[in-house]
Design a protein around this motif. Sequence first.
Motif, PDB file in Angstrom:
ATOM      1  N   ILE A   1       0.927  -1.174   0.181  1.00  0.00           N
ATOM      2  CA  ILE A   1      -0.098  -0.082  -0.135  1.00  0.00           C
ATOM      3  C   ILE A   1       0.897   1.293  -0.191  1.00  0.00           C
ATOM      4  N   LYS A   2       1.878   1.019   0.730  1.00  0.00           N
ATOM      5  CA  LYS A   2       2.843   2.305   0.767  1.00  0.00           C
ATOM      6  C   LYS A   2       3.792   2.354  -0.244  1.00  0.00           C
ATOM      7  N   GLY A   3       3.743   1.587  -1.439  1.00  0.00           N
ATOM      8  CA  GLY A   3       4.822   1.355  -2.573  1.00  0.00           C
ATOM      9  C   GLY A   3       6.082   0.768  -2.156  1.00  0.00           C
ATOM     10  N   HIS A   4       6.190   0.045  -1.146  1.00  0.00           N
ATOM     11  CA  HIS A   4       7.551  -0.360  -0.790  1.00  0.00           C
ATOM     12  C   HIS A   4       7.766  -1.913  -1.153  1.00  0.00           C
ATOM     13  N   TYR A   5       6.389  -2.460  -1.677  1.00  0.00           N
ATOM     14  CA  TYR A   5       6.717  -4.020  -1.881  1.00  0.00           C
ATOM     15  C   TYR A   5       5.955  -4.490  -3.204  1.00  0.00           C
ATOM     16  N   PRO A   6       5.986  -3.996  -4.130  1.00  0.00           N
ATOM     17  CA  PRO A   6       5.438  -4.430  -5.521  1.00  0.00           C
ATOM     18  C   PRO A   6       5.206  -5.856  -5.777  1.00  0.00           C
ATOM     19  N   PRO A   7       4.170  -6.203  -6.219  1.00  0.00           N
ATOM     20  CA  PRO A   7       3.991  -7.604  -6.521  1.00  0.00           C
ATOM     21  C   PRO A   7       4.850  -7.987  -7.623  1.00  0.00           C
ATOM     22  N   PRO A   8       5.558  -9.329  -7.428  1.00  0.00           N
ATOM     23  CA  PRO A   8       6.435  -9.995  -8.298  1.00  0.00           C
ATOM     24  C   PRO A   8       6.008  -9.970  -9.849  1.00  0.00           C
ATOM     25  N   PRO A   9       6.784  -9.969 -10.873  1.00  0.00           N
ATOM     26  CA  PRO A   9       6.314  -9.889 -12.231  1.00  0.00           C
ATOM     27  C   PRO A   9       5.125 -10.987 -12.502  1.00  0.00           C
ATOM     28  N   GLY A  10       4.178 -10.723 -13.222  1.00  0.00           N
ATOM     29  CA  GLY A  10       3.079 -11.353 -13.557  1.00  0.00           C
ATOM     30  C   GLY A  10       2.301 -11.755 -12.465  1.00  0.00           C
ATOM     31  N   ALA A  11       2.230 -11.118 -11.335  1.00  0.00           N
ATOM     32  CA  ALA A  11       1.205 -11.254 -10.296  1.00  0.00           C
ATOM     33  C   ALA A  11       0.289 -10.360 -10.399  1.00  0.00           C
ATOM     34  N   SER A  12      -0.976 -10.412  -9.833  1.00  0.00           N
ATOM     35  CA  SER A  12      -1.858  -9.506  -9.739  1.00  0.00           C
ATOM     36  C   SER A  12      -1.357  -8.219  -8.960  1.00  0.00           C
ATOM     37  N   GLU A  13      -1.985  -6.952  -9.605  1.00  0.00           N
ATOM     38  CA  GLU A  13      -1.689  -5.736  -8.781  1.00  0.00           C
ATOM     39  C   GLU A  13      -2.516  -5.511  -7.679  1.00  0.00           C
ATOM     40  N   PHE A  14      -3.411  -6.286  -7.359  1.00  0.00           N
ATOM     41  CA  PHE A  14      -4.425  -6.155  -6.340  1.00  0.00           C
ATOM     42  C   PHE A  14      -3.929  -6.643  -4.797  1.00  0.00           C
ATOM     43  N   LEU A  15      -4.286  -6.388  -3.840  1.00  0.00           N
ATOM     44  CA  LEU A  15      -3.701  -6.609  -2.563  1.00  0.00           C
ATOM     45  C   LEU A  15      -4.506  -8.081  -2.266  1.00  0.00           C
ATOM     46  N   GLY A  16      -3.618  -8.777  -1.427  1.00  0.00           N
ATOM     47  CA  GLY A  16      -4.010 -10.023  -0.869  1.00  0.00           C
ATOM     48  C   GLY A  16      -3.189 -11.185  -1.122  1.00  0.00           C
ATOM     49  N   LEU A  17      -2.638 -11.718  -0.055  1.00  0.00           N
ATOM     50  CA  LEU A  17      -1.898 -12.911  -0.576  1.00  0.00           C
ATOM     51  C   LEU A  17      -2.232 -14.257   0.173  1.00  0.00           C
ATOM     52  N   GLU A  18      -3.593 -14.336   0.557  1.00  0.00           N
ATOM     53  CA  GLU A  18      -4.374 -15.569   1.084  1.00  0.00           C
ATOM     54  C   GLU A  18      -5.746 -15.200   0.781  1.00  0.00           C
ATOM     55  N   CYS A  19      -6.532 -16.157   0.755  1.00  0.00           N
ATOM     56  CA  CYS A  19      -7.948 -16.138   0.671  1.00  0.00           C
ATOM     57  C   CYS A  19      -8.518 -17.492   0.726  1.00  0.00           C
ATOM     58  N   SER A  20     -10.074 -17.567   1.265  1.00  0.00           N
ATOM     59  CA  SER A  20     -10.798 -18.530   1.150  1.00  0.00           C
ATOM     60  C   SER A  20     -11.948 -18.507   0.437  1.00  0.00           C
ATOM     61  N   GLY A  21     -12.697 -19.430  -0.147  1.00  0.00           N
ATOM     62  CA  GLY A  21     -13.730 -19.404  -0.875  1.00  0.00           C
ATOM     63  C   GLY A  21     -14.326 -20.845  -1.404  1.00  0.00           C
ATOM     64  N   VAL A  22     -14.901 -20.518  -2.536  1.00  0.00           N
ATOM     65  CA  VAL A  22     -15.716 -22.005  -3.058  1.00  0.00           C
ATOM     66  C   VAL A  22     -15.291 -21.787  -4.699  1.00  0.00           C
ATOM     67  N   ILE A  23     -14.760 -23.008  -5.008  1.00  0.00           N
ATOM     68  CA  ILE A  23     -14.394 -23.090  -6.497  1.00  0.00           C
ATOM     69  C   ILE A  23     -15.550 -23.002  -7.332  1.00  0.00           C
ATOM     70  N   ALA A  24     -15.434 -21.914  -8.204  1.00  0.00           N
ATOM     71  CA  ALA A  24     -16.679 -21.653  -9.190  1.00  0.00           C
ATOM     72  C   ALA A  24     -16.349 -22.246 -10.618  1.00  0.00           C
ATOM     73  N   GLU A  25     -14.842 -22.146 -10.992  1.00  0.00           N
ATOM     74  CA  GLU A  25     -14.548 -23.006 -12.224  1.00  0.00           C
ATOM     75  C   GLU A  25     -13.241 -23.482 -12.246  1.00  0.00           C
ATOM     76  N   VAL A  26     -13.091 -24.909 -12.933  1.00  0.00           N
ATOM     77  CA  VAL A  26     -11.997 -25.430 -13.017  1.00  0.00           C
ATOM     78  C   VAL A  26     -11.217 -25.561 -14.407  1.00  0.00           C
ATOM     79  N   GLY A  27      -9.770 -25.316 -14.481  1.00  0.00           N
ATOM     80  CA  GLY A  27      -9.427 -25.421 -15.686  1.00  0.00           C
ATOM     81  C   GLY A  27      -8.871 -26.752 -16.217  1.00  0.00           C
ATOM     82  N   PRO A  28      -8.597 -27.168 -17.441  1.00  0.00           N
ATOM     83  CA  PRO A  28      -8.062 -28.749 -17.629  1.00  0.00           C
ATOM     84  C   PRO A  28      -6.788 -28.775 -16.718  1.00  0.00           C
ATOM     85  N   GLY A  29      -6.820 -30.024 -16.609  1.00  0.00           N
ATOM     86  CA  GLY A  29      -5.641 -30.552 -15.623  1.00  0.00           C
ATOM     87  C   GLY A  29      -5.589 -30.435 -14.299  1.00  0.00           C
TER      88      GLY A  29
END
Length: 321
Positions: free
Chosen positions: A43-71
Amino acid sequence: MKALQGVNGQLEWVQTPSPTLDVGQVRIKVAAAGLNRADLLQIKGHYPPPPGASEFLGLECSGVIAEVGPGSSWQVGDRVCALLAGGGMAEEVVVDGRHVLPAPENLSLAEAACLPEVYATAWLNLFELAAIKPGEKVLLHAGASGVGSAAIQLCKAFGNPVWVSVGSAERLAYCVELGAQGGVVRGDNLAGLEAFAPFDAVLDPVGGNEYAALNLKLLGQDSRWVLIGVMAGRKAEIDLAQVLGKRIHLLGSTLRSRDEQFKATLISDLAQQVWPLFVEGRLSPQLSRTFPAEQASEAYATLESNQVSGKVVLVIDPQLQ
């Protein structure tokens, strides 16, 4: 979908396209997301996400799987939690299915949101990098934090006596109730840890000159000092003769920027060795407070206050609890 971004110290929910799903990935409808100190730095601009990661906050979450990709072996409707490099503070998240764990059946989804980041961090740094063995003594700085709370419980479960440094007498009592042998309040008598030394391993998210010098005094022969943060400063002067004489291993460790396979292996280890202990009741999430999504600023202010023992969670979808 809505997602939480932090720019120049300000938090804002923004509308953004839903992420696309690729081979091996799953889409999670997010119920809740755990707050971490890395978010505060971002938030303070000191720890940007690694390349390719989402720019939004949050390193852990819970929920319900809504869609599954192949494999992927996950099923739509599975209750899960996930380790992320970013993006957990959103209505949906897409993640490598190998970075997903089942939400323990005896926990709510808000409680499950407390688990992935802190248990992955504690397990990786103490049991894999420091390779502590049963009976070895462990010191945890910031012992009442989310990572500290997880580490205390893991040490107790696997036979490692553990001591802590914390910010208040109340937080010390909290750590002892979780399973710590004892410890000190840092503002009162940090040097009092010498009474419990020598330690075989120290997990240090604090850094800085004072803690570096203290760690050298407290660590024993062939010990491991795992540095995971620099809350007290990035520079320190250390006596290298003590490092040599005690054969201390100084290990710098971060998790967020690790590659996909590394995280997949770590999550697999957690699933086999740690996750069954939640069902058995030997580990618990230590959920301190929950906040609704619209109170994200208050939630992060609470985390930054250093008055919380355990985890703070943002509830994204209360209907999924």
